[in-house]
Design a protein around this motif. Structure first.
Motif, PDB file in Angstrom:
ATOM      1  N   GLY A 288       0.876  -1.181   0.039  1.00 13.85           N
ATOM      2  CA  GLY A 288       0.198   0.010   0.017  1.00 13.85           C
ATOM      3  C   GLY A 288       0.786   1.379  -0.073  1.00 13.85           C
ATOM      4  N   GLN A 289       2.178   1.354   0.033  1.00 12.10           N
ATOM      5  CA  GLN A 289       2.882   2.519  -0.216  1.00 12.10           C
ATOM      6  C   GLN A 289       3.894   2.663  -1.178  1.00 12.10           C
ATOM      7  OE1 GLN A 289       5.501   2.423   3.789  1.00 12.10           O
ATOM      8  NE2 GLN A 289       3.569   1.894   4.994  1.00 12.10           N
ATOM      9  N   ALA A 290       3.077   2.277  -2.366  1.00 10.42           N
ATOM     10  CA  ALA A 290       3.717   2.567  -3.544  1.00 10.42           C
ATOM     11  C   ALA A 290       4.657   3.656  -4.011  1.00 10.42           C
ATOM     12  CB  ALA A 290       2.665   2.550  -4.636  1.00 10.42           C
ATOM     13  N   TYR A 291       4.499   4.970  -3.514  1.00  9.52           N
ATOM     14  CA  TYR A 291       5.153   5.927  -3.745  1.00  9.52           C
ATOM     15  C   TYR A 291       6.574   5.865  -2.785  1.00  9.52           C
ATOM     16  CZ  TYR A 291       1.680   8.449  -6.168  1.00  9.52           C
ATOM     17  OH  TYR A 291       0.749   8.766  -7.191  1.00  9.52           O
ATOM     18  N   ALA A 292       6.422   5.405  -1.574  1.00 11.05           N
ATOM     19  CA  ALA A 292       7.929   4.937  -0.617  1.00 11.05           C
ATOM     20  C   ALA A 292       8.558   3.909  -1.320  1.00 11.05           C
ATOM     21  CB  ALA A 292       7.272   4.695   0.712  1.00 11.05           C
ATOM     22  N   ASP A 293       7.824   2.812  -1.817  1.00 10.54           N
ATOM     23  CA  ASP A 293       8.518   1.972  -2.658  1.00 10.54           C
ATOM     24  C   ASP A 293       9.449   2.607  -3.747  1.00 10.54           C
ATOM     25  OD1 ASP A 293       9.212  -0.703  -3.649  1.00 10.54           O
ATOM     26  OD2 ASP A 293       7.535  -0.677  -5.139  1.00 10.54           O
ATOM     27  N   ILE A 294       8.798   3.163  -4.528  1.00  7.81           N
ATOM     28  CA  ILE A 294       9.517   4.026  -5.870  1.00  7.81           C
ATOM     29  C   ILE A 294      10.436   4.709  -5.318  1.00  7.81           C
ATOM     30  CG2 ILE A 294       9.056   5.611  -7.883  1.00  7.81           C
ATOM     31  CD1 ILE A 294       6.294   4.319  -7.913  1.00  7.81           C
ATOM     32  N   GLU A 295      10.464   5.553  -4.367  1.00 11.93           N
ATOM     33  CA  GLU A 295      11.506   6.525  -3.826  1.00 11.93           C
ATOM     34  C   GLU A 295      12.445   5.583  -3.440  1.00 11.93           C
ATOM     35  OE1 GLU A 295      14.040   9.370  -2.298  1.00 11.93           O
ATOM     36  OE2 GLU A 295      11.847   9.556  -3.638  1.00 11.93           O
ATOM     37  N   ARG A 296      12.046   4.689  -2.693  1.00  6.97           N
ATOM     38  CA  ARG A 296      13.463   3.870  -1.921  1.00  6.97           C
ATOM     39  C   ARG A 296      14.203   2.927  -3.275  1.00  6.97           C
ATOM     40  NH1 ARG A 296       9.687   1.894   2.920  1.00  6.97           N
ATOM     41  NH2 ARG A 296      10.603   3.764   4.279  1.00  6.97           N
ATOM     42  N   ARG A 297      13.707   2.676  -4.015  1.00 15.37           N
ATOM     43  CA  ARG A 297      14.228   1.815  -5.343  1.00 15.37           C
ATOM     44  C   ARG A 297      14.990   2.976  -6.093  1.00 15.37           C
ATOM     45  NH1 ARG A 297       9.867  -1.582  -8.812  1.00 15.37           N
ATOM     46  NH2 ARG A 297       8.281  -0.332  -7.887  1.00 15.37           N
ATOM     47  N   LEU A 298      14.299   4.197  -6.306  1.00 17.87           N
ATOM     48  CA  LEU A 298      15.182   5.006  -7.364  1.00 17.87           C
ATOM     49  C   LEU A 298      16.463   5.456  -6.409  1.00 17.87           C
ATOM     50  CD1 LEU A 298      12.563   7.376  -8.579  1.00 17.87           C
ATOM     51  CD2 LEU A 298      13.977   5.991  -9.988  1.00 17.87           C
ATOM     52  N   THR A 299      16.177   5.639  -5.091  1.00 16.88           N
ATOM     53  CA  THR A 299      17.365   6.217  -4.227  1.00 16.88           C
ATOM     54  C   THR A 299      18.449   5.063  -4.117  1.00 16.88           C
ATOM     55  OG1 THR A 299      16.199   7.466  -3.024  1.00 16.88           O
ATOM     56  CG2 THR A 299      18.287   6.912  -1.979  1.00 16.88           C
ATOM     57  N   ALA A 300      18.028   3.777  -4.261  1.00 18.31           N
ATOM     58  CA  ALA A 300      19.299   2.650  -4.255  1.00 18.31           C
ATOM     59  C   ALA A 300      19.742   2.737  -5.706  1.00 18.31           C
ATOM     60  CB  ALA A 300      18.350   1.327  -4.198  1.00 18.31           C
ATOM     61  N   ALA A 301      18.991   2.826  -6.818  1.00 20.38           N
ATOM     62  CA  ALA A 301      19.443   2.907  -8.183  1.00 20.38           C
ATOM     63  C   ALA A 301      20.759   3.908  -8.145  1.00 20.38           C
ATOM     64  CB  ALA A 301      18.481   3.145  -9.202  1.00 20.38           C
ATOM     65  N   GLU A 302      20.256   5.198  -7.432  1.00 24.40           N
ATOM     66  CA  GLU A 302      21.396   6.379  -7.733  1.00 24.40           C
ATOM     67  C   GLU A 302      22.671   6.066  -6.709  1.00 24.40           C
ATOM     68  OE1 GLU A 302      17.853   9.796  -8.391  1.00 24.40           O
ATOM     69  OE2 GLU A 302      18.831   9.061  -6.290  1.00 24.40           O
ATOM     70  N   ASP A 303      22.325   5.215  -5.818  1.00 28.34           N
ATOM     71  CA  ASP A 303      23.762   4.734  -5.001  1.00 28.34           C
ATOM     72  C   ASP A 303      24.350   3.733  -5.759  1.00 28.34           C
ATOM     73  OD1 ASP A 303      22.980   6.208  -2.673  1.00 28.34           O
ATOM     74  OD2 ASP A 303      21.625   4.739  -1.786  1.00 28.34           O
ATOM     75  N   GLY A 304      23.616   2.860  -6.544  1.00 31.12           N
ATOM     76  CA  GLY A 304      24.196   1.796  -7.318  1.00 31.12           C
ATOM     77  C   GLY A 304      25.131   2.550  -8.289  1.00 31.12           C
ATOM     78  N   ILE A 305      24.597   3.716  -9.062  1.00 29.37           N
ATOM     79  CA  ILE A 305      25.527   4.368  -9.787  1.00 29.37           C
ATOM     80  C   ILE A 305      26.807   4.868  -9.219  1.00 29.37           C
ATOM     81  CG2 ILE A 305      25.621   6.686 -11.476  1.00 29.37           C
ATOM     82  CD1 ILE A 305      23.801   4.757 -12.710  1.00 29.37           C
TER      83      ILE A 305
END
Length: 949
Positions: free
Chosen positions: A419-436
């Protein structure tokens, strides 16, 4: 005997190979160590082949555990090729003792003490006889299993300084009951003896190894895991890759994700389990807890309930499973085999693993470590666990651990409730940027595409597209279709468009090859970002704008950079390799301010080592290596360039720029052959990535090597391509890419002085307009090459004197020494031998102080040449390495012949090439035979009358 694993020619192993070969060529002994499968046998095979080609007689034995109790079996293998005719030169009793030991006659019983003495003397005499025709090398592979009687003979020989032997022994390190000790094996080697370790393979070398053995082309993140799990051990990497391939093919499963353990085959698992099984029960339980920890320490294990941790771990140390770092405050634990924690996890019951994670979660005082264990205890999505993981990711990011932050961020997204879709997307994007930031580009790209499948908000979609673009590295040509979609998703938002125009500027420069076009995008990005308050994007865009203005020779470049450096600052931009602080060093370089450039880079490297991306650290090290070369510090430059290469290999980044830096450093202070290999590798990476921004630099590096190797025609072809590409891109400041003087010198060498003069004239006008004294000084040297090509030797001498003085005043020692060496050649052609020797001596002093090895060897040979004008080197300033007269010669024979033509004595040649005098004599004898020459005069005539191709 196990077949040796075929290894790619890595930088560190080439350096190891050269060091060992040099030491052995001077009669020393080498003990080569390393664990099973690391490639000791392969290194030894390469060395033996190289030394055999240089005239050494190589005698080899490879004992095994089953042969350790067989007397003289090692000696039989070593002397198996010794003919009976050689033994005939011994006294009768000596020959009888030796033939008996070698089983060439019937045995009369065990060897008594007197016979043992006679046998040692007999072996020593045989080897001395063999040494009269060339150096003798004894190779003992896996010396820990050598039989005792043979070992005693070799120790006897090693104690005799006049034995004339070189000994290369290998020792398998690790837990080998019954094997000989390090000290015992060291006594086999002739003095002086060096103990050296075979380095593990880098991630890139592991990839090449798997490719050579027809393994699947694993994605870079998975290849990085294989490298980490294998510890760079070739045999382990091959077996892990085979097990993974078998599981994927036979079980039909997909590739394992980052949290799933790799399959460990029985061949690797069983030795570890046997070793673990031999431990007391308490030590095994403590080892399980240590394997579950992220950063295990003795103190952490005590707090986790292992009251007897010290005693348990001592048993593990004695069993060869771990080591405890003595310098650490709390006793940091390191597993000797990186597979051990994986095997422990697979073999431990699930409930026991949960107990270990629970105990560690309660014991840990580190947020990152605690979150890791809490995640292992959670049964499914949990908002509290997700929040703690997200906080731990932030902590890891602050401490400069982006890879850990990326992994924790992804876990946080996985534990986020549906039920927390926006939090999920924010965390995935932040993790992706950390991956970069961590250089885990495949991981980042995967997360970004997941977000693009779920997100509908323009800001989230553009942010994901930015990750896709940033994750392509140098290969921007591969994502041309991304930009129209990203612009469409931006929906006219100026803040989002600013981010995209900044990236479009890079694409236009790297793929389109147009600096003016890229400049337009950068200006627009900076303006949009300033209007919307996005300071980070504004700073990055201003930096790009300033870099392009510098390249285009625009006067506003300094002002634009000052705007980028002005407050308010952004931490990310100020430590990024595309940020203003990094660009500041390049402005120092074009103004010939080397000390200031070095200071900027050293400060930035220090910050990046604490926290920063692998890509930025690698790029800063590349810049620092170039600065050190220009400052005349060749050894540090080699070290720094190799560090940069290791970083990009381990991070899975594009390797072209790092290979370019290695080529420059090898050209200055290493080996021209290795420099050429590195330059060709850099060019291939740039061409594969279709990176038109970096390709000219790779071509320039290759052109320089070919110019300095006397291959002027090939150099002209490459450097003309550099000129065409840079001119098409809009270069108007010759100090940004310093290829002009090299092209002019190559053109002069091939008889095109008019074209060379045109190159010099254009670059001179640009340099005078912008005030670039360093460029003007190197152009003076190039102009001297043109004068030489036209036969205007007095004019050339004057220009070289001026060039050397200007280069000395500015502070470019290697460039100054090149000018003085060229002056020496001109003075010699003018018949002024004393002035020529003075010029060569001055150049040699500079090259020697700078540790510019190839240049020092060449200049020493020129200075000491005995015969006037009979073997002048090519005007490019290098010794001939290839040509019609050398088609049938080995590389050693070519080098010896080239120096003979320069008038060097055999002893001087030996010193310059780091060979023994006997090796030089043998190579020269073979060259006489192949060339049909009868004297050194014939050799000189051949080199001079058959010019290089």
């Amino acid at each position: 005997m196990t077949e040796p694993t075929t290894l790619p020619p890595g930088v560190e192993r080439n350096a190891l190979h050269d060091t060992i070969r040099t030491h052995l060529s001077h009669g020393g002994g080498v003990l080569l160590t390393g664990p099973a499968g690391i490639g000791r046998t392969t290194v030894v095979s390469r060395l033996a082949a190289a030394l055999r080609a240089r005239g050494h007689q190589v005698m080899h034995c490879s004992p095994s555990p089953a042969e350790q109790d067989s007397p003289f079996l090692g000696l039989i293998d070593l002397l198996t090729d010794v003919a009976d005719d050689t033994l005939a030169a011994l006294a009768a009793h000596e020959r009888a003792a030796l033939e008996e030991a070698l089983l060439r006659s019937e045995s009369a019983g065990p060897v008594d003490r007197r016979d043992a003495v006679v046998l040692r003397i007999a072996v020593r005499k045989v080897l001395a006889l063999l040494a009269t025709t060339g150096p003798v090398l004894l190779v003992v592979d896996d010396a820990q299993w050598l039989d005792g009687p043979t070992a005693e003979i070799l120790k006897y020989l090693a104690r005799r300084a006049d034995s004339g032997l070189s000994v290369l022994a290998t020792l398998r390190t690790g837990h080998d009951p019954g094997a000989s000790s390090d000290r015992s094996v060291l006594e086999l080697c002739s003095q002086p003896v060096r103990r050296m370790c075979v380095p593990p393979l880098t991630a890139h070398e592991v990839g090449e190894l798997l490719e050579r053995h027809d393994h699947p082309a694993w994605p870079r993140p998975l290849l990085a895991r294989l490298h980490q799990a294998s510890g760079g051990n070739p045999r382990t990497a091959l077996e892990l890759s085979s097990a993974l391939d078998e599981r994927v093919r036979l079980e039909g499963t997909g590739l394992p994700d980052s949290a799933e353990p790799l399959p460990v085959p029985e061949s690797l698992r069983r030795p570890l389990l046997d070793r673990i099984g031999a431990l007391p029960a308490s030590a095994r339980q403590t080892l399980v807890v240590a394997g579950a920890a992220v950063r295990p320490t003795v103190e952490l294990l005590r707090r986790a309930g292992r009251r007897h941790a010290s005693a348990d771990l001592d048993a593990c140390v004695r069993g060869g499973i771990i080591r405890i770092l003595p310098a650490s405050d709390h006793g940091t634990i390191r597993f000797l085999d990186p597979l051990t924690p994986m095997v422990l996890q697979a073999e431990t019951a699930y409930e026991h693993l949960l107990e270990a994670h629970r105990a560690l979660a309660e014991a840990s005082d580190d947020a990152v470590e605690r979150a890791h264990h809490i995640a292992r205890l959670a049964a499914g999505p949990d908002p509290v666990v997700a929040a703690r993981l997200s906080a731990a990711a932030s902590a890891a990011r602050r401490r400069g651990a982006p890879r850990t932050a990326a992994r924790l961020g992804r876990l946080a997204a996985e534990y986020t409730p549906a039920g927390q879709a926006y939090a999920d997307i924010e965390r995935r994007l932040t993790a992706a940027e950390d991956g970069i930031e961590a250089g885990d580009l495949g991981f980042a790209r995967q997360l970004a595409h997941e977000v693009l499948g779920d997100a509908d908000r323009p800001a989230d979609r553009v942010r994901a597209w930015n990750v896709v673009i940033d994750s392509c590295g140098q290969a921007m040509a591969e994502i041309a279709d991304v930009f129209p979609e990203a612009v469409r998703d931006a929906a006219g938002d100026p803040e989002l468009l600013a981010q995209l125009h900044y990236r479009m500027s890079w694409r236009e420069w790297m793929v389109g090859g147009s600096a003016p076009g890229a400049h337009g995008h950068a200006v627009r990005a900076a303006g949009l970002a300033a209007r919307t308050g996005d300071r980070r994007t504004e700073l990055m865009a201003l930096t790009q704008q300033a870099a392009l203005e510098l390249f285009l020779g625009l006067p506003e470049a300094e002002t634009t950079l000052a705007r980028a450096l002005a407050a308010p600052h952004d931490v990310h931009a100020m430590t990024h390799h595309n940020g203003p602080v990094y660009l500041k060093y390049r402005f120092h370089l074009v103004r010939d301010e080397l000390d200031e450039a070095r200071a900027e880079l050293r400060t930035l490297v220090y910050r990046l080592r604490q926290r920063g991306s692998a890509d930025s650290l690698s790029q800063c090290l590349i810049g620092l290596a170039q600065v050190e070369i220009q400052r005349g510090r060749c050894r540090p430059a080699l070290t720094i360039a190799r560090q940069s290469l290791r970083i990009v290999e381990e991070a899975g980044l594009s390797q072209g720029p790092a290979w370019y830096a290695v080529s420059l450093a090898e050209t200055a202070g290493g080996s021209l052959s290795r420099a050429l290999t590195a330059a060709e590798t850099a060019r291939r990476y740039s061409e594969d990535d279709d990176d038109r921004l970096f390709l000219p630099r790779a071509l320039h590096a290759e052109g320089r090597v070919r110019l300095f190797s006397g291959q002027s025609g090939a150099a002209v072809e490459l450097l003309r391509r550099v000129s065409e590409l840079e001119t098409a891109q809009g270069q108007r400041d010759p100090a940004t890419r310093r290829w002009h003087a090299d092209l002019a010198e190559a053109l002069a060498a091939v008889g095109a002085p008019d074209e060379a003069e045109a190159v010099i004239a254009l670059a001179r006008r640009q340099a005078e307009r912008l005030g670039r004294p360093g460029i003007l000084a190197t152009l003076d040297r190039a102009a001297a090459a043109v004068a030489v090509a036209r036969g205007q030797l007095p004019q050339a001498a004057g220009e070289l004197v001026q060039a050397a003085a200007r280069l000395r005043a500015i502070g470019y020692p290697l460039e100054e020494a090149r000018a003085r060496a060229a002056l020496g050649r001109v003075r010699r052609r003018l018949g002024d031998e004393a002035a020529a020797r003075a010029a060569f001596s001055a150049a040699l002093r500079i090259f020697t102080k700078a540790e510019a090895r190839p240049w020092a060897a060449m200049t020493r040979a020129e200075r000491d040449r005995a015969e006037d004008g009979s073997a002048c080197l090519p005007e490019g300033g290098s010794c001939p390495e290839a040509g019609s007269w050398s088609d049938h010669l080995t590389s050693t024979e070519r080098s010896v012949v080239a120096r003979v033509a320069q008038g060097a004595t055999n002893r001087e040649i030996a010193a310059g090439l780091v060979l023994s005098v006997k090796t030089v004599e043998a190579a020269l004898t073979r060259a006489y035979r192949k060339l049909g020459a009868k004297s050194r005069v014939d050799i000189t005539r051949m080199v001079m009358t058959r010019p290089l191709v």
